[in-house]
Design an enzyme around this catalytic site. Structure first.
Site, PDB file in Angstrom:
ATOM      1  N   SER A 519       0.810  -1.194   0.000  1.00 28.30           N
ATOM      2  CA  SER A 519       0.000   0.000   0.000  1.00 28.30           C
ATOM      3  C   SER A 519       0.850   1.252   0.000  1.00 28.30           C
ATOM      4  O   SER A 519       0.398   2.311   0.364  1.00 28.30           O
ATOM      5  CB  SER A 519      -0.896  -0.015   1.220  1.00 28.30           C
ATOM      6  OG  SER A 519      -0.106  -0.256   2.342  1.00 28.30           O
ATOM      7  N   LYS A 562      -2.762   2.376  10.691  1.00 31.28           N
ATOM      8  CA  LYS A 562      -1.703   3.220  10.132  1.00 31.28           C
ATOM      9  C   LYS A 562      -1.801   4.645  10.672  1.00 31.28           C
ATOM     10  O   LYS A 562      -0.787   5.258  11.013  1.00 31.28           O
ATOM     11  CB  LYS A 562      -1.813   3.235   8.611  1.00 31.28           C
ATOM     12  CG  LYS A 562      -1.388   1.915   7.973  1.00 31.28           C
ATOM     13  CD  LYS A 562      -1.662   1.952   6.498  1.00 31.28           C
ATOM     14  CE  LYS A 562      -1.219   0.659   5.838  1.00 31.28           C
ATOM     15  NZ  LYS A 562      -1.667   0.604   4.435  1.00 31.28           N
TER      16      LYS A 562
END
Ligand code: ADP
Length: 637
Positions: A519, A562
């Site tokens: 990602s 995150k």
């Protein structure tokens, strides 16, 4: 077909149910919630699995459950045993065999009879033993008396000793006739449930103990050394076997035989023991098997055993998450009540504490509008929070306890990630202010539930030969792909052809295990553009997102974790894909610390991340004009 009580006997305010974290439950604490008696009614979610075990219990079929740990497989197997009829429970007795000591006899009687039979035999044996010892002492007294009156005293004592010894060795022959109550269901109120997960062959299939005195005639009779296996103890009940693939193939084969025959002789499992010489008559093992495991489990499972279940039973996959509805949230509140009652010592949870746990269930699902079904870890959180409240002698577990528990019950990955952040702070690898060219604070996920900040540095050099992408660590492939994607975009707005340059990508301190780089492609793209154009990047920003060749920012996993990692590392702005906006479920404490900036296009990302007008503005303008609609019509590559 649901026999399950939906609402836990508490008033529900339907008006607010939709938006209320408690689904409209009007409670002060989980104390107000009624917990259903039957285990099967306590199961939350897993409707398909629950329906199947109800059906399989009626039809006496085997079941295979595949799914993540802690989602209720063993709970359902146990629930199944409660649904089975208890009338046909049996006791099993092992008797000595006068013809062949190595083949003890086996008798099956209705539950409760076993104890009576053993008691009757013991009574008999006691009488027998009493008679023997009276006889022995009479003889000894006679010999000694005779020796005193008539003969050499020494010889008299010697004879008495010999008699005593003879009686001694044969002395327990009365006890030796008492049968061994192998399986005792006398006290059993529901059909048995045996969890044989991780059991070795002996524990699963039964065993005969070794006897070192076997050959001397002083040994323990073989029928007394026979021990039942889980397959025998679960007769007429449920045998639960998790991680079925860890059973060795030979044992799986024997298990197959046991299932087919409905009875299985017991023999010593270790080959060199004297127990291996003994083999009983067959012992009933008419159980229902509930096999469980994760997807790999099926691969290592004996194909015949798998077919047996397929052919004569059901297979079901366990869900990991469930749709978040008011009804489901009410059930989660009941889950806490269940766990508190099961534990017995934890203080009940206040409504606010329940709400916090629900937030956590949402977060852990990692999926929009879903709740996690990983109840074992959620239950762990309930216990840690409850323990904190209990340690402080409080009447209820509060929201604050839940928050503290979350901090304490961090997973190994999370602890590692936190530790890692701390260490990096020491080395000043972390930069969270000012501007740096070619350096971006990327974000990645470690393990399942922890984020980590992963800085990426890009440097562009004239090509030595051909032009390559050089990346550190295992992330080479991903770096190449990101650079390819971004080079298509760069070609459109500048004269630089990246394929004629060497692009060095460094993932600072990546590779300390488990970092997934999928990602990070907007991170790499941003770093490359910054390096190429000599425009610094704002280091108070962290970002995550995937990039298409057209410049779109695509959604990624783990945004919540995150964001939290970036906040912990001291970043104040976080760029995420717009499509991930609804997945953000960060805790309140972080909400004030960071600003979340959803972006759908690389030009927006750069607009936020780059510093230093007017260079930046001109770049972003150029980018805007080529990405989006105009870019659609252009040819890529
Ligand atoms: P598995 O066998 O799938 O690893 P368990 O059945 O042992 O998981 O679950 C552990 C504990 O978590 C259970 O004892 C129960 O307290 C709770 N639990 C698990 N799944 C559920 C569920 N679907 N509904 C309610 N509680 C559950």
């Amino acid at each position: 077909g649901s026999t399950v009580e939906v609402d836990p006997g508490v008033e529900v305010d339907e008006e607010i149910a939709e938006d209320d974290l408690l689904g409209g439950l009007k409670i002060d604490s989980t104390e107000d919630i009624e917990v259903p008696d039957r285990l099967v009614d306590q199961v939350i979610g897993q409707d398909e699995a629950r329906d199947i075990i109800i059906k399989a219990a009626k039809q006496r079929r085997h079941v295979m459950m595949i799914g993540s740990p802690g989602t209720g497989k063993s709970m359902l197997a146990k629930a199944m045993s409660q649904l089975l009829p208890q009338e046909d429970l049996q006791d099993v007795l092992v008797y000595p065999n006068p013809d062949d000591d190595n083949e003890p006899k086996v008798r099956t009687v209705p539950a409760g009879k076993g104890d009576q039979i053993v008691a009757a035999h013991r009574e008999e044996a006691n009488k027998h033993n009493r008679r023997r010892s009276i006889l022995m002492w009479v003889i000894i007294a006679a010999i000694i008396g005779y020796a005193i009156i008539v003969g050499p005293l020494l010889l008299g004592f010697l004879a008495a000793g010999v008699i005593w010894l003879i009686f001694r060795t044969m002395g327990n022959s009365g006890d030796a006739m008492v049968p061994n109550l192998l399986v005792n269901n006398g006290e059993q109120r529901v059909a048995p449930f045996e969890d044989a997960t991780g059991a070795h062959a002996g524990a699963l299939l039964g065993d005969v103990r070794h006897d070192p005195f076997q050959s001397g005639g002083m040994g323990t009779p073989s029928h007394e050394r026979v021990e039942p296996g889980s397959i025998h103890k679960s007769n007429k009940g449920v045998l639960f076997l998790d991680e079925i693939n860890t059973l060795d193939i030979r044992t799986q084969q024997k298990l197959m035989t046991a299932i087919q025959e409905g009875e299985f002789s017991i023999t010593g499992q270790s080959e060199r023991s004297s127990g291996a010489m003994v083999q009983t008559e067959p012992v009933s093992c008419d159980f229902i098997m509930v096999a469980a495991g994760n997807l790999d489990a099926m691969e290592n499972m004996h194909p015949a055993l798998r077919n047996r279940i397929k052919g004569y039973g059901y297979e079901v996959y366990m869900d990991d998450t469930i749709e978040d509805t008011p009804e489901m949230r009410r059930k989660y509140a009941r889950f806490i009540a269940q766990e508190v009652e099961r534990d017995g010592r934890l203080p009940h949870f206040t409504d606010e504490a329940v709400e916090e746990l629900l937030l956590e269930a949402k977060r852990r699902s990692g999926r929009k509008n879903h709740l996690t079904l990983h109840f074992r870890t959620l239950g762990g959180l309930v216990r840690v929070a409850g323990d904190i409240a209990r340690a402080e002698d409080r009447e209820y577990t509060t929201r604050d306890d839940v928050l503290r528990a979350k901090d304490r019950s961090r997973s190994i990955e999370q602890q590692l990630a936190d530790d890692y952040i701390e260490r990096r702070k020491d080395y000043e690898l972390q930069i969270n202010d000012g501007g740096v060219e070619g350096r971006v604070n990327g974000l990645a996920v470690m393990g399942e539930d922890s984020g980590i900040m992963l800085p990426v540095m890009a440097e562009i050099a004239p090509a030595q030969a051909g032009g390559t992408v050089i990346a550190t660590g295992k992330l080479q492939e991903m770096a190449e792909e990101s650079v390819q994607n971004v080079s298509a975009i760069i070609k459109k707005f500048s004269d630089v052809d990246l394929s004629e340059k060497d692009v060095h990508i460094q993932f600072v301190q990546a590779g300390e295990g488990g970092v997934d780089g999928d990602s990070a492609s907007i991170t790499v793209a941003t770093a490359v553009i910054s390096a190429l154009e000599d425009i610094p990047i704002d280091q108070s920003i962290a970002m995550t997102g995937s990039l298409s060749v057209r410049g779109d920012v695509l959604p990624v996993g783990g945004v919540t974790h995150k964001i939290e990692a970036a906040a912990k590392a001291g970043c104040t702005k976080i760029i995420i894909p717009e499509a991930n906006e609804q997945d953000v479920m960060i805790e309140d404490e972080y909400e004030e610390m960071v600003e979340i900036i959803p972006c759908s296009n690389i030009s927006e990302v750069l607009d936020v991340a780059l510093m230093g007008e007017p260079k930046k503005d001109s770049l972003v303008d150029r980018l805007k004009s080529i990405t989006g609609t105009t870019f659609d019509q252009g040819t890529v590559g």
